[in-house]
Design a protein around this motif. Structure first.
Motif, PDB file in Angstrom:
ATOM      1  N   ILE A  28       0.823  -1.395   0.101  1.00 32.17           N
ATOM      2  CA  ILE A  28      -0.137   0.208  -0.067  1.00 32.17           C
ATOM      3  C   ILE A  28       1.167   1.521   0.135  1.00 32.17           C
ATOM      4  O   ILE A  28       2.191   1.639   0.110  1.00 32.17           O
ATOM      5  N   PRO A  29       0.528   2.561  -0.517  1.00 28.49           N
ATOM      6  CA  PRO A  29       0.817   3.622  -0.596  1.00 28.49           C
ATOM      7  C   PRO A  29       1.578   3.987   1.108  1.00 28.49           C
ATOM      8  O   PRO A  29       0.584   3.615   2.436  1.00 28.49           O
ATOM      9  N   TRP A  30       2.788   4.914   1.278  1.00 30.69           N
ATOM     10  CA  TRP A  30       3.693   5.350   2.197  1.00 30.69           C
ATOM     11  C   TRP A  30       3.139   6.681   2.219  1.00 30.69           C
ATOM     12  O   TRP A  30       3.901   7.580   0.849  1.00 30.69           O
ATOM     13  N   GLU A  31       2.950   7.115   2.920  1.00 31.08           N
ATOM     14  CA  GLU A  31       3.116   8.825   2.727  1.00 31.08           C
ATOM     15  C   GLU A  31       4.892   9.271   3.454  1.00 31.08           C
ATOM     16  O   GLU A  31       5.607   9.024   4.405  1.00 31.08           O
ATOM     17  N   VAL A  32       5.588   9.726   2.214  1.00 30.18           N
ATOM     18  CA  VAL A  32       7.233  10.467   2.136  1.00 30.18           C
ATOM     19  C   VAL A  32       6.635  11.914   3.203  1.00 30.18           C
ATOM     20  O   VAL A  32       6.096  13.058   2.764  1.00 30.18           O
ATOM     21  N   SER A  33       6.857  11.932   4.711  1.00 33.28           N
ATOM     22  CA  SER A  33       6.909  13.468   5.236  1.00 33.28           C
ATOM     23  C   SER A  33       7.350  14.199   4.934  1.00 33.28           C
ATOM     24  O   SER A  33       7.715  15.268   5.889  1.00 33.28           O
ATOM     25  N   ASP A  34       9.486  13.645   4.227  1.00 34.47           N
ATOM     26  CA  ASP A  34      10.028  14.027   4.249  1.00 34.47           C
ATOM     27  C   ASP A  34      11.469  13.723   3.763  1.00 34.47           C
ATOM     28  O   ASP A  34      11.287  12.723   3.953  1.00 34.47           O
ATOM     29  N   PHE A  35      11.935  14.684   3.044  1.00 36.89           N
ATOM     30  CA  PHE A  35      13.702  13.902   2.166  1.00 36.89           C
ATOM     31  C   PHE A  35      13.624  15.177   1.994  1.00 36.89           C
ATOM     32  O   PHE A  35      13.916  16.010   1.966  1.00 36.89           O
ATOM     33  N   GLY A  36      15.661  15.026   1.902  1.00 39.13           N
ATOM     34  CA  GLY A  36      16.450  15.640   2.280  1.00 39.13           C
ATOM     35  C   GLY A  36      18.095  15.355   2.570  1.00 39.13           C
ATOM     36  O   GLY A  36      18.422  14.401   2.224  1.00 39.13           O
ATOM     37  N   THR A  37      19.333  16.281   2.765  1.00 43.11           N
ATOM     38  CA  THR A  37      19.776  16.708   2.432  1.00 43.11           C
ATOM     39  C   THR A  37      20.416  17.137   3.910  1.00 43.11           C
ATOM     40  O   THR A  37      19.912  18.344   4.255  1.00 43.11           O
ATOM     41  N   ASN A  38      21.618  17.086   4.667  1.00 44.66           N
ATOM     42  CA  ASN A  38      22.520  17.630   5.488  1.00 44.66           C
ATOM     43  C   ASN A  38      24.268  17.406   4.983  1.00 44.66           C
ATOM     44  O   ASN A  38      24.404  17.002   4.402  1.00 44.66           O
TER      45      ASN A  38
ATOM     46  N   VAL B 126      15.586   9.854   3.480  1.00 46.41           N
ATOM     47  CA  VAL B 126      13.688  10.074   3.373  1.00 46.41           C
ATOM     48  C   VAL B 126      12.956   9.620   4.206  1.00 46.41           C
ATOM     49  O   VAL B 126      13.456   8.336   5.225  1.00 46.41           O
ATOM     50  N   ILE B 127      11.669   9.651   4.687  1.00 48.49           N
ATOM     51  CA  ILE B 127      11.305   9.726   5.367  1.00 48.49           C
ATOM     52  C   ILE B 127       9.333   9.092   5.298  1.00 48.49           C
ATOM     53  O   ILE B 127       9.436  10.075   4.804  1.00 48.49           O
TER      54      ILE B 127
ATOM     55  N   SER C  87       6.787   4.564  11.628  1.00 50.05           N
ATOM     56  CA  SER C  87       7.971   5.734  10.299  1.00 50.05           C
ATOM     57  C   SER C  87       9.477   4.753  10.395  1.00 50.05           C
ATOM     58  O   SER C  87       9.609   4.203  11.542  1.00 50.05           O
ATOM     59  N   ILE C  88       9.242   5.257   8.903  1.00 57.91           N
ATOM     60  CA  ILE C  88      11.090   4.808   9.135  1.00 57.91           C
ATOM     61  C   ILE C  88      11.876   5.814   7.634  1.00 57.91           C
ATOM     62  O   ILE C  88      11.301   6.237   7.208  1.00 57.91           O
ATOM     63  N   ARG C  89      12.698   6.038   9.264  1.00 58.11           N
ATOM     64  CA  ARG C  89      13.695   7.247   8.443  1.00 58.11           C
ATOM     65  C   ARG C  89      14.976   5.842   7.213  1.00 58.11           C
ATOM     66  O   ARG C  89      16.351   5.129   8.363  1.00 58.11           O
ATOM     67  N   TYR C  90      15.443   6.126   6.220  1.00 60.26           N
ATOM     68  CA  TYR C  90      16.362   5.933   5.331  1.00 60.26           C
ATOM     69  C   TYR C  90      17.079   6.933   5.183  1.00 60.26           C
ATOM     70  O   TYR C  90      17.080   7.992   5.092  1.00 60.26           O
ATOM     71  N   ALA C  91      18.801   6.909   5.133  1.00 54.69           N
ATOM     72  CA  ALA C  91      18.947   7.615   5.055  1.00 54.69           C
ATOM     73  C   ALA C  91      20.586   6.634   4.407  1.00 54.69           C
ATOM     74  O   ALA C  91      21.257   6.215   4.676  1.00 54.69           O
ATOM     75  N   LEU C  92      21.617   7.618   4.029  1.00 52.57           N
ATOM     76  CA  LEU C  92      22.532   7.229   3.299  1.00 52.57           C
ATOM     77  C   LEU C  92      23.203   7.789   3.098  1.00 52.57           C
ATOM     78  O   LEU C  92      23.361   9.384   3.138  1.00 52.57           O
ATOM     79  N   SER C  93      24.955   7.149   2.875  1.00 54.03           N
ATOM     80  CA  SER C  93      26.053   8.224   3.538  1.00 54.03           C
ATOM     81  C   SER C  93      27.437   7.504   3.358  1.00 54.03           C
ATOM     82  O   SER C  93      26.967   6.468   2.629  1.00 54.03           O
ATOM     83  N   GLU C  94      28.619   7.912   3.590  1.00 54.24           N
ATOM     84  CA  GLU C  94      29.422   7.085   3.420  1.00 54.24           C
ATOM     85  C   GLU C  94      29.997   5.873   4.388  1.00 54.24           C
ATOM     86  O   GLU C  94      30.929   5.226   3.402  1.00 54.24           O
ATOM     87  N   ALA C  95      28.642   5.771   4.743  1.00 56.82           N
ATOM     88  CA  ALA C  95      29.008   4.903   5.623  1.00 56.82           C
ATOM     89  C   ALA C  95      28.087   3.459   5.162  1.00 56.82           C
ATOM     90  O   ALA C  95      28.155   2.506   5.414  1.00 56.82           O
TER      91      ALA C  95
END
Length: 333
Positions: free
Chosen positions: A109-119, A125-126, A148-156
């Motif tokens: 089912i669809p999930w709501e994207v509550s936020d995405f961005g960078t630091n 993305v959340i 909620s699920i937050r995925y984050a991508l970094s050099e790690a």
């Protein structure tokens, strides 16, 4: 570090793309919130099993064997029914061959994207589900909660942060798993003969003819003992097996080693997941699914201690949280 997060497309579907250094990932909010791609673009590694363009229709019909499908509740429940803490639950029977309910309400089912961005250090993305009386899952799982699920991508690498909060008065069973599908091999020039893996398993649950635990354990065979220590091919036998988790030095993980590339792919799921499933689609030689779960399959119907079967009840306002990581590192020695 060049970090990017943006809305785009993946095989014609709406996607949120994350980029950080030599990594990229794609999440499909309208198809179960599935993080369907995780790649090392410099080395040409496709770490997760992705659907090709020709496979998209099949993927949308059965979105459980690509990427990181979200299972809540995970796996099978006898006749789709159980009673817990004074409440009766009845899920739809959606696996005809076993007569069970399978894999829950959120993988398609669809999930709501509550936020995405960078630091400075990552792209992220959340996604979230706000479950109340109007939600499609509520008739079967009558609780109000935030997931909620937050995925984050970094050099790690890739980081997954899960949070589930009970917003209702009644105690809520928190039953979660992920049907994570890894390419093995994940490097384009490696073969299945180059791949071995270890996994922090403890006991193997005995399963009946309906693929439900009997409450007893089975002795581990030689290949399963090698899974615990030393390593073995993920295709040493056909597997659709269920295990307790047994963290080592505080780490609960599967490690896939590529001897040719001299690399290790680590899936460190966190100790909040007390159980594992592992499925390799009849030892297909291309991909397999190590599946972390909070609870044992059919846990509420087992007359065993809650700690043994990972049965978590959240009181009003209580949250369950866990962080998982997927990353690649060099083999030492």
């Amino acid at each position: 570090m060049n970090n990017q997060a943006y809305a785009g497309e993946y095989q014609g579907e709406k996607a949120i793309w994350l980029r950080s250094g030599h990594y990229e990932a794609a999440l499909l909010p309208e198809i179960g919130g599935n993080l369907v791609a995780f790649r090392d673009t410099t080395r040409g590694f496709n770490i997760l099993r992705e659907p090709s363009l020709d496979e998209m229709a099949g993927f949308k019909a059965v979105p459980m064997v690509h990427g990181i499908p979200i299972l809540f509740p995970p796996n099978r429940y006898h006749d789709g029914k159980f009673s817990l803490n004074g409440l009766n639950y009845e899920f739809p029977v959606n696996e005809a061959k076993t007569g069970n309910h399978l894999h829950g309400f959120f993988y398609n089912i669809p999930w709501e994207v509550s936020d995405f961005g960078t630091n400075d250090s990552e792209s992220y993305v959340i996604i979230e589900q706000n479950v109340d009386e109007k939600h499609s899952a509520y008739p079967y799982f009558p609780h109000t909660f935030h997931f909620s699920i937050r995925y984050a991508l970094s050099e790690a690498g890739l980081r997954q942060e899960v949070s589930i909060t009970n917003l209702g008065e009644a105690a809520m069973p928190c039953m979660l798993g992920f049907h994570t599908a890894f390419n093995a091999p994940f490097a384009p020039n490696s073969t299945q003969e180059d791949i071995t893996f270890t996994m922090t398993i403890g006991e193997r649950w005995e399963l009946d003819s309906r693929m439900l635990p009997t409450g007893s354990y089975q002795p581990l065979v030689a290949g399963e003992l090698a899974m615990k220590s030393g390593g073995v091919s993920p295709y040493f036998a056909g597997m659709d097996n269920h295990y307790t988790a047994q963290p080592q030095n505080g780490i609960n993980a599967i490690i896939i080693t590529d001897a040719k590339e001299k690399l290790k792919l680590v899936y460190d799921v966190g100790t909040g997941y007390k159980q594992w499933m592992i499925w390799n689609n009849e030892a297909n030689g291309r991909y397999f699914c190590p599946e972390p779960q909070i609870n044992t399959v059919n846990a509420p119907n087992l007359d065993l201690p809650a700690e043994q079967i990972g049965l978590v009840l959240l009181a009003q306002g209580e949250s369950w949280n866990e962080t998982s990581k997927i990353f690649i590192e060099s083999v030492v020695g």
